[in-house]
Design a protein around this motif. Structure first.
Motif, mmCIF file in Angstrom:
data_model
loop_
_atom_site.group_PDB
_atom_site.id
_atom_site.type_symbol
_atom_site.label_atom_id
_atom_site.label_comp_id
_atom_site.label_asym_id
_atom_site.label_seq_id
_atom_site.Cartn_x
_atom_site.Cartn_y
_atom_site.Cartn_z
ATOM 1 N N GLY A 361 0.804 -1.222 0.000
ATOM 2 C CA GLY A 361 0.000 0.000 0.000
ATOM 3 C C GLY A 361 0.832 1.265 0.000
ATOM 4 N N LEU A 362 2.072 1.164 -0.461
ATOM 5 C CA LEU A 362 2.939 2.345 -0.507
ATOM 6 C C LEU A 362 2.724 3.072 -1.825
ATOM 7 C CD1 LEU A 362 5.146 4.063 0.760
ATOM 8 C CD2 LEU A 362 6.850 2.542 -0.246
ATOM 9 N N THR A 363 2.087 4.240 -1.759
ATOM 10 C CA THR A 363 1.751 4.984 -2.978
ATOM 11 C C THR A 363 2.404 6.367 -3.047
ATOM 12 O OG1 THR A 363 -0.253 5.854 -1.916
ATOM 13 C CG2 THR A 363 -0.469 3.808 -3.193
ATOM 14 N N THR A 364 2.905 6.868 -1.903
ATOM 15 C CA THR A 364 3.545 8.197 -1.903
ATOM 16 C C THR A 364 4.795 8.175 -1.031
ATOM 17 O OG1 THR A 364 2.242 8.985 -0.005
ATOM 18 C CG2 THR A 364 1.341 9.383 -2.208
ATOM 19 N N VAL A 365 5.799 8.950 -1.427
ATOM 20 C CA VAL A 365 6.995 9.137 -0.604
ATOM 21 C C VAL A 365 7.399 10.604 -0.646
ATOM 22 C CG1 VAL A 365 7.853 6.782 -0.932
ATOM 23 C CG2 VAL A 365 8.615 8.598 -2.477
ATOM 24 N N HIS A 366 8.068 11.021 0.428
ATOM 25 C CA HIS A 366 8.559 12.400 0.536
ATOM 26 C C HIS A 366 10.065 12.397 0.339
ATOM 27 C CE1 HIS A 366 9.639 16.012 3.295
ATOM 28 N NE2 HIS A 366 9.522 16.407 2.044
#
Length: 524
Positions: A361-366
């Motif tokens: 469920g990893l869809t965004t990173v900073h």
């Protein structure tokens, strides 16, 4: 990078490396010096770099931009050979090592003066080291633990002899004493007069003295007429700050700058067509992407590996660096002891990456990055981050990029509010510990992955104490394998040293440790 010890740092250099050089500079404002706006003729050399130094106190900075200036103001007990990191005498003329490897006795050069007229002697050596040992050492002394962490105490034997006692044997110790971070000697009077912080008023024993620093513009140095070694051939050196790559090229081609750094493959033809020259040499560096292992999502090794799988490193390096860098298969450069060609990083496999990331469920990173060129990344961190953003979009991950100038970026890294960050390291001393220790360092501006692996840390300690040879090399090979298996970094590239200079500049060179000594440089 020990508060980026490694880091650091591209620049053009003069005729000798910091330690291969006989001097560095001073905080005295005596003598005349030309400003960059009026620099003309053979008595002034203008060096244009992409970012401003963080400061000029070797104990309080850790970046390559500072190193280039400091290498002309200060000297250490030892120095590096011009073409290698082999140590040579400098402020110490010779040294003796006890049979147990725990005591180093240095015989100091006589008659040397700091640029403020005070004497260089054993008391000065003790004062410089003691300020970086407990209880005096402060948190902002990035390289103190790296250079002097093994030191138990310092004893003044007589005015020209000093004895440094270690808590445990340290194979890299002599090489550390030739570094531009932490190791150079500062006038004790200067330290006292400036409350133990000479970032703005440096006084060393080197061939150039500090004159002035106009923020966001330039730093001016003038030749030290009282220098003990070979006298500089150029009277004034101006370090000019030009952030934009293309603007630096224009400045070189117009004759407004004599030497520039931070160039990339896209401007080489423009430079040579104008009749200027390129300085090119293998680099002792690593350009990498680091995961914040201290928090979700990248405290999970599988997710770190999945992001790395999504990035085609050879394709990326070819696209960005056009043959002036090679893809990194390891943290250490291929010519360094301990490197093993069998070491491999996570293989490119976007299908596997997409599957793992979707399941998690990893869809965004900073992501945070820097906007200026670095010696290990001439394309800038912004361009590199955007390229990786493109790869990750293909596996269903949206990347938010926050970009900062170098000085601000260093603070943002220290704060630790990121999932992914970009950094690099220019080797300080040619020892494998200088690279692998980055993943063991407690300083968040050195170990930006915030990696803490007890097995790794224990091996680092073992590597430092083990005598040079096959057994020690095997330890650093094992450290490389652990880092690769844990996918702590995505090593990207090893950059060539690339600078440019006017045809009338003679004997210019850039040392592999990222410094630019100008003592032997001249202009026709």
């Amino acid at each position: 990078m020990r508060k980026i010890r490694r880091m650091m740092a591209l620049a053009l250099s003069a005729t000798l490396a910091l330690v291969s050089l006989t001097g560095c500079g001073s905080s005295s404002t005596n003598g005349s010096a030309a400003s960059s706006s009026s620099a003309k003729g053979s008595d002034t050399l203008v060096y244009a770099q992409g970012a401003e130094p963080r400061g000029l106190d070797p104990a309080l900075v850790d970046d390559g931009e500072s190193a280039k200036v400091m290498s002309n103001i200060y000297e250490g007990l030892l120095k590096y050979d011009k073409d290698s990191t082999k140590v040579q005498p400098c402020l110490a003329t010779s040294w003796d090592i006890s049979p147990d490897g725990l005591s180093y006795t240095f015989h100091l050069r006589k008659g040397v003066k700091f640029q403020d007229g005070t004497d260089f002697n054993a008391d000065a050596v003790k004062a410089n080291i003691d300020r970086q040992l407990p209880p005096k050492v402060t948190q902002d002394m990035a390289y103190a633990s790296f250079v002097f962490g093994s030191v138990k105490d310092v004893q003044v034997v007589d005015p020209n002899t000093v004895k440094i006692n270690l808590k445990s044997p340290s194979t890299p110790f002599l090489k550390n004493l030739a570094m531009i971070m932490a190791a150079p000697m500062i006038s004790p009077k200067d330290l006292k007069d400036n409350n133990n912080n000479v970032n703005q008023k440096p006084v060393g024993t080197g061939p150039y003295k500090f004159v002035k620093w106009d923020k966001d513009q330039d730093i001016v140095l003038v030749a030290n007429d009282q220098y003990w070694g070979t006298k500089p051939l150029i009277k004034n050196v101006v370090f000019k700050f030009i952030k934009d790559n293309s603007a630096r090229v224009v400045a070189l081609n117009n004759g407004e700058a004599d030497v520039i750094d931070g160039i990339d493959a896209t401007v080489v033809k423009q430079i040579t067509d104008a009749g200027n020259k390129i300085f090119q040499a293998p680099g002792m560096n690593i350009n990498y992407m680091a995961y914040n292992t201290s928090r979700k999502p990248f405290n999970d090794k599988n997710l770190r590996a999945a992001i790395s799988q999504a990035i085609n490193v050879p394709e990326l390096v070819k696209s960005l660096y056009k043959g002036y860098a090679e893809p990194a298969t390891s943290i250490m450069p291929t010519f360094m002891e301990g490197y093993d060609k069998s070491i491999s990083q996570v293989a490119y496999d976007p299908q596997a990456a997409a599957k793992t990331l979707k399941a998690a469920g990893l869809t965004t990173v900073h992501m945070i990055t820097y906007t200026n060129p670095r010696p290990y990344n001439t394309a800038t961190g912004q361009v590199l981050a955007e390229a990786i953003q493109g790869y990750l979009s293909k596996v269903g991950v949206t990347v938010k990029i926050d970009s900062y100038d170098w000085t601000t970026y260093k603070q943002k890294v220290k704060e630790g509010d990121y999932d992914i960050a970009f950094y690099g390291w220019v080797g300080d001393n040619g020892d494998p510990d200088n690279f692998m220790n980055l993943l063991s360092d407690p300083d968040p501006t050195m170990n930006i992955a915030l990696y803490n692996n007890p097995q790794f840390n224990d091996l680092i300690k073992k590597g430092v104490a083990t005598p040079a040879g096959d057994a020690r090399n095997a330890i650093y090979t094992q450290l490389e394998k652990i880092a690769a298996a844990d996918a702590v970094w995505l090593p990207i590239s090893h950059a060539q040293t690339l600078c440019a200079y006017r045809p009338n500049v003679q004997n210019f060179y850039f040392h592999m440790t990222g410094i630019t000594p100008f003592v032997g440089v001249s202009k026709k």
